[in-house]
Design a protein around this motif. Structure first.
Motif, PDB file in Angstrom:
ATOM      1  N   ALA A 320      20.475 -23.966  -4.466  1.00  0.00           N
ATOM      2  CA  ALA A 320      19.681 -24.111  -5.700  1.00  0.00           C
ATOM      3  C   ALA A 320      20.664 -24.225  -6.864  1.00  0.00           C
ATOM      4  O   ALA A 320      20.430 -24.954  -7.709  1.00  0.00           O
ATOM      5  CB  ALA A 320      18.704 -22.594  -5.690  1.00  0.00           C
ATOM      6  N   ARG A 339      12.860 -28.307   0.055  1.00  0.00           N
ATOM      7  CA  ARG A 339      12.128 -27.090   0.993  1.00  0.00           C
ATOM      8  C   ARG A 339      13.340 -26.521   1.388  1.00  0.00           C
ATOM      9  O   ARG A 339      14.445 -27.293   1.905  1.00  0.00           O
ATOM     10  CB  ARG A 339      11.295 -27.969   2.018  1.00  0.00           C
ATOM     11  CG  ARG A 339      10.844 -26.983   3.157  1.00  0.00           C
ATOM     12  CD  ARG A 339      11.621 -27.104   4.297  1.00  0.00           C
ATOM     13  NE  ARG A 339      11.214 -26.589   5.243  1.00  0.00           N
ATOM     14  CZ  ARG A 339      11.581 -26.341   6.602  1.00  0.00           C
ATOM     15  NH1 ARG A 339      12.644 -27.065   6.851  1.00  0.00           N
ATOM     16  NH2 ARG A 339      11.129 -25.780   7.476  1.00  0.00           N
ATOM     17  N   GLU A 346      14.668 -16.315  -0.702  1.00  0.00           N
ATOM     18  CA  GLU A 346      13.721 -15.846  -1.909  1.00  0.00           C
ATOM     19  C   GLU A 346      14.631 -16.054  -3.105  1.00  0.00           C
ATOM     20  O   GLU A 346      14.036 -16.661  -4.311  1.00  0.00           O
ATOM     21  CB  GLU A 346      13.515 -14.260  -1.843  1.00  0.00           C
ATOM     22  CG  GLU A 346      12.569 -13.883  -0.815  1.00  0.00           C
ATOM     23  CD  GLU A 346      13.238 -13.772   0.676  1.00  0.00           C
ATOM     24  OE1 GLU A 346      14.574 -13.698   0.626  1.00  0.00           O
ATOM     25  OE2 GLU A 346      12.583 -13.797   1.622  1.00  0.00           O
ATOM     26  N   ILE A 349      14.643 -19.731  -4.164  1.00  0.00           N
ATOM     27  CA  ILE A 349      13.384 -20.458  -4.611  1.00  0.00           C
ATOM     28  C   ILE A 349      13.123 -19.846  -6.018  1.00  0.00           C
ATOM     29  O   ILE A 349      12.618 -20.336  -6.791  1.00  0.00           O
ATOM     30  CB  ILE A 349      12.279 -19.749  -3.642  1.00  0.00           C
ATOM     31  CG1 ILE A 349      12.453 -20.409  -2.165  1.00  0.00           C
ATOM     32  CG2 ILE A 349      10.900 -20.190  -4.375  1.00  0.00           C
ATOM     33  CD1 ILE A 349      11.512 -20.121  -1.448  1.00  0.00           C
ATOM     34  N   ARG A 350      13.671 -18.546  -6.240  1.00  0.00           N
ATOM     35  CA  ARG A 350      13.568 -18.029  -7.811  1.00  0.00           C
ATOM     36  C   ARG A 350      14.305 -18.866  -8.626  1.00  0.00           C
ATOM     37  O   ARG A 350      13.760 -19.118  -9.783  1.00  0.00           O
ATOM     38  CB  ARG A 350      14.002 -16.625  -7.661  1.00  0.00           C
ATOM     39  CG  ARG A 350      13.611 -15.789  -9.054  1.00  0.00           C
ATOM     40  CD  ARG A 350      14.358 -14.559  -8.801  1.00  0.00           C
ATOM     41  NE  ARG A 350      15.582 -14.294  -9.016  1.00  0.00           N
ATOM     42  CZ  ARG A 350      16.360 -14.673 -10.182  1.00  0.00           C
ATOM     43  NH1 ARG A 350      15.733 -14.874 -11.062  1.00  0.00           N
ATOM     44  NH2 ARG A 350      17.659 -14.740 -10.095  1.00  0.00           N
ATOM     45  N   LEU A 352      15.404 -21.874  -8.538  1.00  0.00           N
ATOM     46  CA  LEU A 352      14.706 -23.130  -8.624  1.00  0.00           C
ATOM     47  C   LEU A 352      13.619 -23.132  -9.495  1.00  0.00           C
ATOM     48  O   LEU A 352      13.406 -23.933 -10.506  1.00  0.00           O
ATOM     49  CB  LEU A 352      14.454 -23.775  -7.320  1.00  0.00           C
ATOM     50  CG  LEU A 352      15.555 -24.268  -6.788  1.00  0.00           C
ATOM     51  CD1 LEU A 352      15.205 -24.829  -5.154  1.00  0.00           C
ATOM     52  CD2 LEU A 352      16.532 -25.470  -7.159  1.00  0.00           C
ATOM     53  N   LYS A 353      12.786 -22.035  -9.428  1.00  0.00           N
ATOM     54  CA  LYS A 353      11.646 -22.075 -10.041  1.00  0.00           C
ATOM     55  C   LYS A 353      11.842 -21.772 -11.461  1.00  0.00           C
ATOM     56  O   LYS A 353      11.073 -22.283 -12.736  1.00  0.00           O
ATOM     57  CB  LYS A 353      10.570 -20.758  -9.421  1.00  0.00           C
ATOM     58  CG  LYS A 353       9.223 -20.817  -9.938  1.00  0.00           C
ATOM     59  CD  LYS A 353       8.513 -19.722  -9.152  1.00  0.00           C
ATOM     60  CE  LYS A 353       6.875 -20.021  -9.632  1.00  0.00           C
ATOM     61  NZ  LYS A 353       5.947 -19.262  -8.688  1.00  0.00           N
ATOM     62  N   GLU A 354      12.613 -20.980 -11.820  1.00  0.00           N
ATOM     63  CA  GLU A 354      13.272 -20.936 -12.961  1.00  0.00           C
ATOM     64  C   GLU A 354      13.636 -22.063 -13.915  1.00  0.00           C
ATOM     65  O   GLU A 354      13.449 -22.259 -14.864  1.00  0.00           O
ATOM     66  CB  GLU A 354      14.373 -19.627 -13.099  1.00  0.00           C
ATOM     67  CG  GLU A 354      14.137 -18.230 -13.665  1.00  0.00           C
ATOM     68  CD  GLU A 354      15.403 -17.579 -13.433  1.00  0.00           C
ATOM     69  OE1 GLU A 354      15.379 -16.257 -13.246  1.00  0.00           O
ATOM     70  OE2 GLU A 354      16.430 -17.944 -13.784  1.00  0.00           O
ATOM     71  N   GLY A 356      12.499 -24.872 -13.298  1.00  0.00           N
ATOM     72  CA  GLY A 356      11.161 -26.000 -13.202  1.00  0.00           C
ATOM     73  C   GLY A 356      11.073 -26.690 -11.841  1.00  0.00           C
ATOM     74  O   GLY A 356      10.546 -27.965 -12.025  1.00  0.00           O
ATOM     75  N   ASP A 358       9.967 -27.013  -8.286  1.00  0.00           N
ATOM     76  CA  ASP A 358       9.024 -26.121  -7.078  1.00  0.00           C
ATOM     77  C   ASP A 358       9.603 -26.351  -5.646  1.00  0.00           C
ATOM     78  O   ASP A 358      10.258 -27.449  -5.417  1.00  0.00           O
ATOM     79  CB  ASP A 358       7.603 -26.810  -7.243  1.00  0.00           C
ATOM     80  CG  ASP A 358       6.659 -26.260  -8.530  1.00  0.00           C
ATOM     81  OD1 ASP A 358       7.169 -24.956  -8.846  1.00  0.00           O
ATOM     82  OD2 ASP A 358       5.713 -26.920  -8.991  1.00  0.00           O
ATOM     83  N   THR A 359       9.451 -25.434  -4.824  1.00  0.00           N
ATOM     84  CA  THR A 359       9.843 -25.793  -3.681  1.00  0.00           C
ATOM     85  C   THR A 359       8.603 -25.552  -2.909  1.00  0.00           C
ATOM     86  O   THR A 359       7.608 -25.008  -3.020  1.00  0.00           O
ATOM     87  CB  THR A 359      10.520 -24.337  -3.095  1.00  0.00           C
ATOM     88  OG1 THR A 359      10.164 -23.383  -3.689  1.00  0.00           O
ATOM     89  CG2 THR A 359      12.070 -24.542  -3.888  1.00  0.00           C
ATOM     90  N   ASN A 361       6.885 -25.298   1.362  1.00  0.00           N
ATOM     91  CA  ASN A 361       7.287 -24.157   2.405  1.00  0.00           C
ATOM     92  C   ASN A 361       7.427 -25.127   3.631  1.00  0.00           C
ATOM     93  O   ASN A 361       8.347 -24.714   4.375  1.00  0.00           O
ATOM     94  CB  ASN A 361       6.020 -23.419   2.752  1.00  0.00           C
ATOM     95  CG  ASN A 361       5.881 -22.206   1.845  1.00  0.00           C
ATOM     96  OD1 ASN A 361       6.652 -21.848   1.272  1.00  0.00           O
ATOM     97  ND2 ASN A 361       4.673 -21.893   1.605  1.00  0.00           N
TER      98      ASN A 361
END
Ligand code: GDP
Ligand code: MN
Length: 378
Positions: A320, A339, A346, A349-350, A352-354, A356, A358-359, A361
């Motif tokens: 990430a 993916r 976790e 994914i966090r 990356l989300k921050e 912007g 998205d991942t 599954n």
């Protein structure tokens, strides 16, 4: 290893396959001198690619002056992103007819296949696509080898008269012998030109199986050639990246040969076309991931990047970080689909989300999304 046309033709000569008189040149003035000897000539770039004619890499000249001008256009310029540093200057043939003749290895059938078509020339791919029945195939029995009745069957399918059929039969036997003895994955004459003097190989391809190169040391030495090509694959090699270029528009980064291949297959099944793939290998750190992402994303053909990582020694949070840094530095808005699962999933994914991103599954979902995003962009 792909031999260049002039190298393939040297081998053809050793096997008694006629080739046009030709000389290799590196400068326009050398080309002019050769043209004085040959008269009308064809100037052909020597690069390990097909389709040179359509891409402008085959030029004709009737005088030495014209030959010099044509050569100057080619030498030092690029064709399909490869630097042209040598050309083959060849006597110009008066071609009456163009035949396609090739020998390939069919790995599923574990046999050589002879391919022949009376519709040879620069449009052979179209022939194969649109009228596959115009390509005659003969699977060689490895024990029996190729007999005259096989070659005559082939020439009959091509609809050739007896004079041409006899000449072509002999050439098929020679090309098959060459394919066997040279450990060729592919050898091809397109076009096999028919002139008033009979058949002559106007072009030549010979790809030797890399695993058999120890039996062909004389060509192994020429591999230095490849180092001079300015391809992105070469650049990747210098950067220490495992990278292969394909011809689509989705960039693929994954880790491990198996997962990387599976990712390519999934994208293809979803209707997408990979532009390339990069295998991060094991134990990639954020710096290496950043370098890899930057390299793949900087290819203008890449519309969307798909990253599919199985976190083991290569950690998801590191992945990430690498992706985020590369995107910041490149300052690009190209979509990235990720993916990942496994070590520190976790946290990755966090992060990356921050940022912007998205991942997804599953691999199927990720590939599907990458394909949809690409379709929306083209
Ligand atoms: P490729 O496009 O990379 O396959 O390069 P080729 O060597 O096959 O050359 C492309 C095309 O140029 C051939 O299919 C021929 O139609 C034409 N060509 C090549 N050499 C000659 C020649 O000596 N005389 C003529 N008339 N055409 C040639
Ligand atoms: Mn050709």
């Amino acid at each position: 290893m792909k031999l260049l046309e002039y190298q393939a033709k040297e081998v053809f000569k050793q096997y008694g396959i006629p080739t046009p008189e030709s000389y290799l040149a590196k400068t326009a003035s050398e080309v002019s001198d050769i043209a004085k000897k040959l008269g009308s000539c064809v100037i052909k770039v020597q690069l390990p690619i097909g389709g040179r004619g359509k891409a402008g890499g085959i030029l004709f000249a009737d005088t030495p002056e014209e030959a010099e001008i044509q050569a100057a256009k080619l030498l030092g310029s690029k064709l399909k992103n490869m630097l042209i540093y040598e050309v083959l200057v060849e006597e110009k043939l008066d071609i009456l007819d163009e035949i396609y003749l090739g020998v390939v290895v069919d790995r599923v059938k574990k046999a050589h296949i002879i391919l022949a078509s009376s519709k040879g020339g620069v449009n052979i791919e179209d022939v194969a696509d649109k009228t596959p029945e115009k390509i005659v195939k003969h699977q060689v029995d490895p024990i029996l080898g190729i007999k005259r009745y096989h070659t005559l069957w082939i020439t009959k399918q091509l609809g050739l008269g007896s004079k041409k059929a006899g000449a072509l039969s002999g050439l098929i036997e020679k090309l098959y012998k060459l394919a066997l003895e040279m450990d060729a994955e592919l050898t091809e004459i397109n076009p096999l030109a028919y002139t008033s003097e009979g058949f002559i190989a106007a072009d030549g391809r010979l790809n030797i199986d890399d695993n058999a190169l120890f039996r062909h040391k004389e060509y192994g030495e020429n591999m230095g050639h490849e180092a001079e090509f300015s391809t992105r694959e070469q650049e990747a090699k210098e950067k220490g990246l495992t990278y292969v270029e394909l011809d689509g528009n989705i960039g693929i980064i994954s880790n491990g040969a198996g997962l990387t291949m599976a990712t390519i297959d999934t994208v293809t099944l979803e209707g997408g076309k990979p532009a390339n793939f990069l295998d991060l290998g094991g134990g990639a750190n954020p710096e290496r991931i950043e370098r890899s992402v930057s390299f793949v994303m900087s290819d203008p053909r890449v519309k969307v990047l798909l990253v599919n990582i199985l976190g083991g020694i290569t950690r998801c949070d590191d992945t990430a970080k690498g992706i985020i840094r590369a995107r910041e530095k490149l300052d690009t808005s190209k979509p990235i689909v990720v993916r990942m699962m496994g070590t520190n999933e976790e946290e990755g994914i966090r992060l990356l989300k921050e940022a912007g991103i998205d991942t997804l599954n599953s691999m199927d979902e990720a590939a599907g999304k990458a394909v949809k995003l690409t379709e929306a962009l083209i």
